[in-house]
Scaffold this motif. Structure first.
Motif, short mmCIF file in Angstrom:
data_model
loop_
_atom_site.label_atom_id
_atom_site.label_comp_id
_atom_site.label_asym_id
_atom_site.label_seq_id
_atom_site.Cartn_x
_atom_site.Cartn_y
_atom_site.Cartn_z
N UNK A 2 6.55 -1.85 -7.59
CA UNK A 2 5.45 -2.75 -7.35
C UNK A 2 5.04 -3.51 -8.60
N UNK A 3 3.96 -4.22 -8.47
CA UNK A 3 3.42 -5.03 -9.55
C UNK A 3 1.92 -4.84 -9.59
N UNK A 4 1.36 -4.83 -10.81
CA UNK A 4 -0.08 -4.67 -10.97
C UNK A 4 -0.73 -6.00 -11.35
N UNK A 5 -2.00 -6.12 -10.94
CA UNK A 5 -2.82 -7.28 -11.29
C UNK A 5 -4.26 -6.79 -11.42
N UNK A 6 -5.00 -7.33 -12.36
CA UNK A 6 -6.40 -6.91 -12.50
C UNK A 6 -7.25 -7.58 -11.43
N UNK A 7 -8.31 -6.89 -11.05
CA UNK A 7 -9.23 -7.45 -10.06
C UNK A 7 -9.85 -8.74 -10.60
N UNK A 8 -10.18 -8.80 -11.88
CA UNK A 8 -10.82 -10.00 -12.43
C UNK A 8 -9.87 -11.20 -12.39
N UNK A 33 7.41 -8.67 -14.36
CA UNK A 33 7.48 -8.43 -12.92
C UNK A 33 6.73 -7.16 -12.54
N UNK A 34 6.35 -6.35 -13.52
CA UNK A 34 5.57 -5.14 -13.25
C UNK A 34 4.07 -5.34 -13.46
N UNK A 35 3.67 -6.40 -14.19
CA UNK A 35 2.25 -6.60 -14.51
C UNK A 35 1.97 -8.09 -14.66
#
Length: 132
Positions: A2-8, A33-35
């Motif tokens: 998967x990939x991460x993204x911040x809520x902000x 591609x992971x963040x």
């Protein structure tokens, strides 16, 4: 994987999409591609911006030049679907290169896709996304 993204970061992209509606908003994604750790809006230069998007080439070329000189890595694109469906359209499939870039699509919710040589419209595989 998967990939991460911040809520902000996600909230900021959503805000930009709301400002541009009912036209499709669009822009660039930076990180790995992971963040996903950066983004920028771009002007939608499509002839019918309420139905499709085309990222302003000046914004894209500036990001590519910056990347070549040590700037943030361009990992993909984001755009909105004011209709609410965060699934790639047939037009998205026709426009996308099979280059592994990520496509974040925002509608009533959001989904992340990776452009390749198979999947939806012969081009997109969904990528699990985790919000930090």
């Amino acid at each position: 994987m998967g990939c991460r993204i911040s809520r902000s970061l996600l909230d900021a992209i959503r805000q930009e999409s709301a400002i541009v509606a009912p036209e499709e908003a669009c822009g660039l994604l930076f990180g790995t591609t992971a963040q996903i750790d950066g983004w920028t809006p771009a002007r939608n230069v499509a002839e019918q911006p309420e139905r499709r998007f085309e990222i302003d080439p000046a914004t894209l070329f500036a990001a590519l030049r910056a990347e070549r000189t040590g700037g943030a890595a361009l990992i993909g694109y984001w755009h909105s679907h004011p209709s609410g469906d965060p699934t790639p359209s047939r037009t998205d499939g026709a426009m996308a290169q099979p280059d592994g870039k990520l496509w974040l699509i925002l509608g009533s919710e959001f989904r992340l896709w990776q452009a390749g040589k198979a999947g939806l419209h012969g081009r997109f595989e969904e990528v699990p996304i985790e919000i930090d």
